[in-house]
Structures are given as C-alpha cells and as structure tokens.
Design an enzyme around this catalytic site. Sequence first.
Site, PDB file in Angstrom:
ATOM      1  N   ASP A 268      27.606  -8.354 -18.335  1.00 41.00           N
ATOM      2  CA  ASP A 268      28.750  -8.798 -19.133  1.00 41.00           C
ATOM      3  C   ASP A 268      28.930  -7.981 -20.413  1.00 41.00           C
ATOM      4  O   ASP A 268      28.040  -7.219 -20.811  1.00 41.00           O
ATOM      5  CB  ASP A 268      28.619 -10.293 -19.456  1.00 41.00           C
ATOM      6  CG  ASP A 268      27.212 -10.698 -19.877  1.00 41.00           C
ATOM      7  OD1 ASP A 268      26.408  -9.818 -20.237  1.00 41.00           O
ATOM      8  OD2 ASP A 268      26.909 -11.902 -19.845  1.00 41.00           O
TER       9      ASP A 268
ATOM     10  N   ASN B  39      23.592 -24.065 -21.849  1.00 39.32           N
ATOM     11  CA  ASN B  39      24.473 -24.900 -21.014  1.00 39.32           C
ATOM     12  C   ASN B  39      24.401 -24.471 -19.545  1.00 39.32           C
ATOM     13  O   ASN B  39      25.286 -24.785 -18.757  1.00 39.32           O
ATOM     14  CB  ASN B  39      25.917 -24.838 -21.523  1.00 39.32           C
ATOM     15  CG  ASN B  39      26.513 -23.430 -21.452  1.00 39.32           C
ATOM     16  OD1 ASN B  39      25.845 -22.491 -21.016  1.00 39.32           O
ATOM     17  ND2 ASN B  39      27.753 -23.284 -21.882  1.00 39.32           N
TER      18      ASN B  39
ATOM     19  N   GLU C  21      30.611 -19.539 -17.370  1.00 35.80           N
ATOM     20  CA  GLU C  21      30.466 -20.787 -18.116  1.00 35.80           C
ATOM     21  C   GLU C  21      30.663 -21.999 -17.193  1.00 35.80           C
ATOM     22  O   GLU C  21      31.356 -21.899 -16.170  1.00 35.80           O
ATOM     23  CB  GLU C  21      31.518 -20.833 -19.231  1.00 35.80           C
ATOM     24  CG  GLU C  21      31.314 -19.798 -20.322  1.00 35.80           C
ATOM     25  CD  GLU C  21      30.299 -20.231 -21.376  1.00 35.80           C
ATOM     26  OE1 GLU C  21      29.315 -20.928 -21.037  1.00 35.80           O
ATOM     27  OE2 GLU C  21      30.498 -19.863 -22.546  1.00 35.80           O
TER      28      GLU C  21
END
Length: 250
Positions: A67, A136, A143
């Site tokens: 990324d 998370n 995400e």
Amino acid sequence: MRIYKAKNEEEMSRKAANIISAQIILKPDSVLGLATGSTPIGTYRQLIEWYEKGDLDFSQVTAVNLDEYQGLSAEHEQSYAYFMRKNLFDHVNIRADHTYIENGVAEDAAAECRRYTDLIKSLGGIDLQLLGIGANAHIGFNEPGEALEKDTHLVKLSERTIQANARFFTDADAVPKYAFTMGIKAIMQARCIVLLANGEAKADAMYECICGHITAMAPASLLQLHNNVFVVADEAALSKVEADADVEIL
Ligand code: GLP
C-alpha cells in the site's frame, strides 16, 4: 494457520526473517509481497544483517508492496516508498527496477489501481506475502466494512487507522485520508502468507483474525480460509488467542 509464539518482538522478527530467508534460498527469484508499519522493521533489520554476512542474495528477488498513501510522493519521508528504501531496499542487493509500489501521486487513481492489479498478475502473483495487522484487523489498508474490494483500490482510511498512524506524522491532521492498497484477492492468492503482530494493542485484532467469525468487518479473519499462513506473534499479541483451547500454538 500455523501459529508461532515468540517471547518478544526481537524473537518474532528473527523467526519471521528465517521464514523469508528460507523462501529466498529455496526460490531465489521469489516475488515477495512486502508490508510497512512498525511491526516488520526488526524483520527487515535481520534480513539486512544476514545479507551483509553473505547468507542472503536479493539479486533475483522482486518486491511488490501492499500500500501507499495517496498524495505522498516516493520522496516524502512518510511515504511507504521511502520507508521501504530506508528500512530494506537501500541496504540489500535488490534491483531498484524490481521493487514496486503504488504511485501515491498518480493523477488518475483508477488507472493507477488497474496498473498495479495488472502488474501483480504479470509477475505471476506473490510467492510470500508479509502482513502486519491493524488494531481494527485491517490488512494492507483493506479496512473493515460491509464488503472487501478484490483488486487494488483507493480506500478512505478509518478514523482509527488515521489515529494509529498519527504517531508517524506531526499530528493526525497531517495523515493522508486516502491510500492505495492491494486488494484482498492478490493477498489471498499469495502462495504463502506470513502475518506478524506484537504488543497488547493487537490482542483483540489477533483474536478476530484467528478465532473470530470470517467477516469483512475483520479483514484479517479471511486468512483462516488460506491454507498456507504462518502467524508469528509475541505473547502479548496472542494473549486472547491463548485462552481459546481449540487453537494450537507452536
Ligand atoms: C498500517 C499499514 C499496515 C500495517 C498496519 C499496522 O496502516 N497499512 O500494512 O500492517 O497499519 O501497523 P503497525 O505495524 O505500525 O502497527
């Protein structure tokens, strides 16, 4: 999943570096999917040490990174391109033209995503994908959400991710709000995956990754479906997983 417990970050890094070394020795022209963040830094340091000793040769290796922040050029000190040069590429004999990462300042984001997806395909996929994990349970910058994107895409970073990464910037406002990330398909099609985690802040995410339901709300949970995953994590990161009697920890 094979789960290896390390005493601490140093041992985690050494074990991970051993797995990556074995990959490079067994297949000198490996395509390595590489990750940024603080977690893999010690692993890269160990690989550099073994390269300097003459035990490792990166001359035929190709690296394709997960990324990159949108808006940061490869020269920006917080860009992942810069991170990779500083923490690994500048210290080993990998060819610069064999290292790939999304272009954070591409004018046409959609075209950049297509280019990167095609590039991974043209490399024949990834032999070994190194991953960290977000608090998370994100992997790369995939995400949590209702659905996961297959291919390279631009993602709006969650508030939690922005806060977590603010430590690398002057403040949270300076953290880019969007990033390019490899999609879940290239990650899941990697022939081998090595996921690293250390510290208590990752304990919940590691529980979701290893023991939780398989859900897009915890992207790392998808790794349960892959048949060649090595998890290398320290005691703190595995503290909640250890309470689950069904999980074998090596
Ligand atoms: C970042 C990166 C991920 C990384 C994760 C954890 O947002 N995009 O690739 O795995 O967050 O980072 P760290 O290792 O610093 O905890």
